[in-house]
Scaffold this motif. Sequence first.
Motif, PDB file in Angstrom:
ATOM      1  N   ARG A 119      10.375  -3.953  23.887  1.00  0.00           N
ATOM      2  CA  ARG A 119      11.673  -4.626  23.926  1.00  0.00           C
ATOM      3  C   ARG A 119      11.501  -6.142  23.965  1.00  0.00           C
ATOM      4  O   ARG A 119      10.513  -6.644  24.519  1.00  0.00           O
ATOM      5  CB  ARG A 119      12.458  -4.214  25.177  1.00  0.00           C
ATOM      6  CG  ARG A 119      12.612  -2.715  25.383  1.00  0.00           C
ATOM      7  CD  ARG A 119      13.595  -2.107  24.420  1.00  0.00           C
ATOM      8  NE  ARG A 119      13.935  -0.733  24.808  1.00  0.00           N
ATOM      9  CZ  ARG A 119      14.331   0.208  23.960  1.00  0.00           C
ATOM     10  NH1 ARG A 119      14.431  -0.069  22.667  1.00  0.00           N
ATOM     11  NH2 ARG A 119      14.625   1.423  24.383  1.00  0.00           N
ATOM     12  N   PRO A 120      12.485  -6.893  23.425  1.00  0.00           N
ATOM     13  CA  PRO A 120      12.439  -8.352  23.570  1.00  0.00           C
ATOM     14  C   PRO A 120      12.578  -8.731  25.043  1.00  0.00           C
ATOM     15  O   PRO A 120      13.390  -8.153  25.769  1.00  0.00           O
ATOM     16  CB  PRO A 120      13.645  -8.839  22.762  1.00  0.00           C
ATOM     17  CG  PRO A 120      14.008  -7.691  21.861  1.00  0.00           C
ATOM     18  CD  PRO A 120      13.624  -6.451  22.612  1.00  0.00           C
ATOM     19  N   ALA A 121      11.789  -9.694  25.491  1.00  0.00           N
ATOM     20  CA  ALA A 121      11.840 -10.118  26.888  1.00  0.00           C
ATOM     21  C   ALA A 121      11.378 -11.558  27.003  1.00  0.00           C
ATOM     22  O   ALA A 121      10.709 -12.098  26.115  1.00  0.00           O
ATOM     23  CB  ALA A 121      10.973  -9.208  27.757  1.00  0.00           C
ATOM     24  N   GLY A 122      11.719 -12.198  28.130  1.00  0.00           N
ATOM     25  CA  GLY A 122      11.296 -13.567  28.384  1.00  0.00           C
ATOM     26  C   GLY A 122      12.159 -14.583  27.651  1.00  0.00           C
ATOM     27  O   GLY A 122      13.066 -14.236  26.898  1.00  0.00           O
ATOM     28  N   ARG A 123      11.855 -15.846  27.869  1.00  0.00           N
ATOM     29  CA  ARG A 123      12.667 -16.911  27.262  1.00  0.00           C
ATOM     30  C   ARG A 123      12.577 -16.899  25.745  1.00  0.00           C
ATOM     31  O   ARG A 123      13.530 -17.214  25.053  1.00  0.00           O
ATOM     32  CB  ARG A 123      12.216 -18.263  27.808  1.00  0.00           C
ATOM     33  CG  ARG A 123      12.532 -18.459  29.277  1.00  0.00           C
ATOM     34  CD  ARG A 123      12.266 -19.870  29.741  1.00  0.00           C
ATOM     35  NE  ARG A 123      12.672 -20.071  31.121  1.00  0.00           N
ATOM     36  CZ  ARG A 123      12.571 -21.223  31.769  1.00  0.00           C
ATOM     37  NH1 ARG A 123      12.062 -22.274  31.140  1.00  0.00           N
ATOM     38  NH2 ARG A 123      12.962 -21.328  33.022  1.00  0.00           N
ATOM     39  N   GLY A 124      11.421 -16.534  25.209  1.00  0.00           N
ATOM     40  CA  GLY A 124      11.269 -16.488  23.762  1.00  0.00           C
ATOM     41  C   GLY A 124      11.748 -15.197  23.141  1.00  0.00           C
ATOM     42  O   GLY A 124      11.759 -15.061  21.911  1.00  0.00           O
ATOM     43  N   MET A 125      12.157 -14.237  23.980  1.00  0.00           N
ATOM     44  CA  MET A 125      12.634 -12.922  23.520  1.00  0.00           C
ATOM     45  C   MET A 125      11.651 -12.279  22.551  1.00  0.00           C
ATOM     46  O   MET A 125      12.032 -11.697  21.529  1.00  0.00           O
ATOM     47  CB  MET A 125      14.019 -13.050  22.883  1.00  0.00           C
ATOM     48  CG  MET A 125      15.106 -13.464  23.861  1.00  0.00           C
ATOM     49  SD  MET A 125      15.269 -12.317  25.269  1.00  0.00           S
ATOM     50  CE  MET A 125      16.042 -10.913  24.472  1.00  0.00           C
TER      51      MET A 125
END
Length: 321
Positions: A35-41
């Motif tokens: 899954r996309p995660a974090g500030r940078g997705m």
Amino acid sequence: MRLIFAGTPEFARVALERLHGAGFEIPLVLTQPDRPAGRGMKLQASPVKQFAQAHGIAVAQPRSLRLDGKFPDDAAQARAAIEAARADAMVVAAYGLLLPPWVLATQRLGCLNIHASLLPRWRGAAPIHRAIEAGDRETGITIMQMDAGLDTGDMLLVATLPIGEGDTTGSLHDRLAQLGGQLVVDALGQAGRGDLRPTPQPAQGVTYAHKIDKAEAAVDWSLPTAVIERRLRAFDPFPGASSDLGGEPLKLWRGLVLPGPAAGEPGTVVRAGADGIDVVTGDGLLRLTQLQRPGGKRLAAADLLRGMDVAPGRRFAPAAR
């Protein structure tokens, strides 16, 4: 004993680590797609996938296990991998996908679920959050034989754990994860010896731990102080209780229940000092002791007040209804 493991978040990773360390043969892990995660997705592998890859365990990430569902190719590939694993049992912990009947019937010993509550209390998706929110004094782990229902299967092993007055979902999660890992190792050992004795769940005392909705994070100041304080802890670390003050959304992480009634509209600040910010609730006062501004870190009230005006008389916005 050969095991398939199905799980996704950190709670499940702890159990997988305990099973691996106990010497069980694990030819296959099932986990949710990246899954996309974090500030940078950027796409990020689940904690379970990261552990499996680090230890050379095959990983399957189907979007569904229903052969007649939206992703039949995913399900068919997963079925081939599950059957090829020739496992004695499947261990499931916070996997995130429903297991159709063909999965439940594939393993000789069936599917064992690590559930973070004392069933039948808090069946469903968010048992840790809901136990704290409700003010439960204890919780625990139930190792359950999975069936077609929602956390309705027979109980195999149960262990209790007290909920402390300062427990958050984060702190309780970590203790329950360790307990769940040890209990499932014990359960599988007993299963191998033929010593497990399934017990049907009682018909009384059933409650459901519905999935946490981000909309629940907004503090309703008209509620009793004790209820609001429990919600602050229940929603830590996710989604984080919040309330707007002067148009600025603040995360509210810690609070103290103060004795006695208080005059004023719910949400009104009556005092702000180094030891906290006292806010009127539906039946008294809540002293906020740890808060967070947008883009900032969690701060003690004294530190927050050095950079923000929270004068008596200001009012936190009421929650939308």
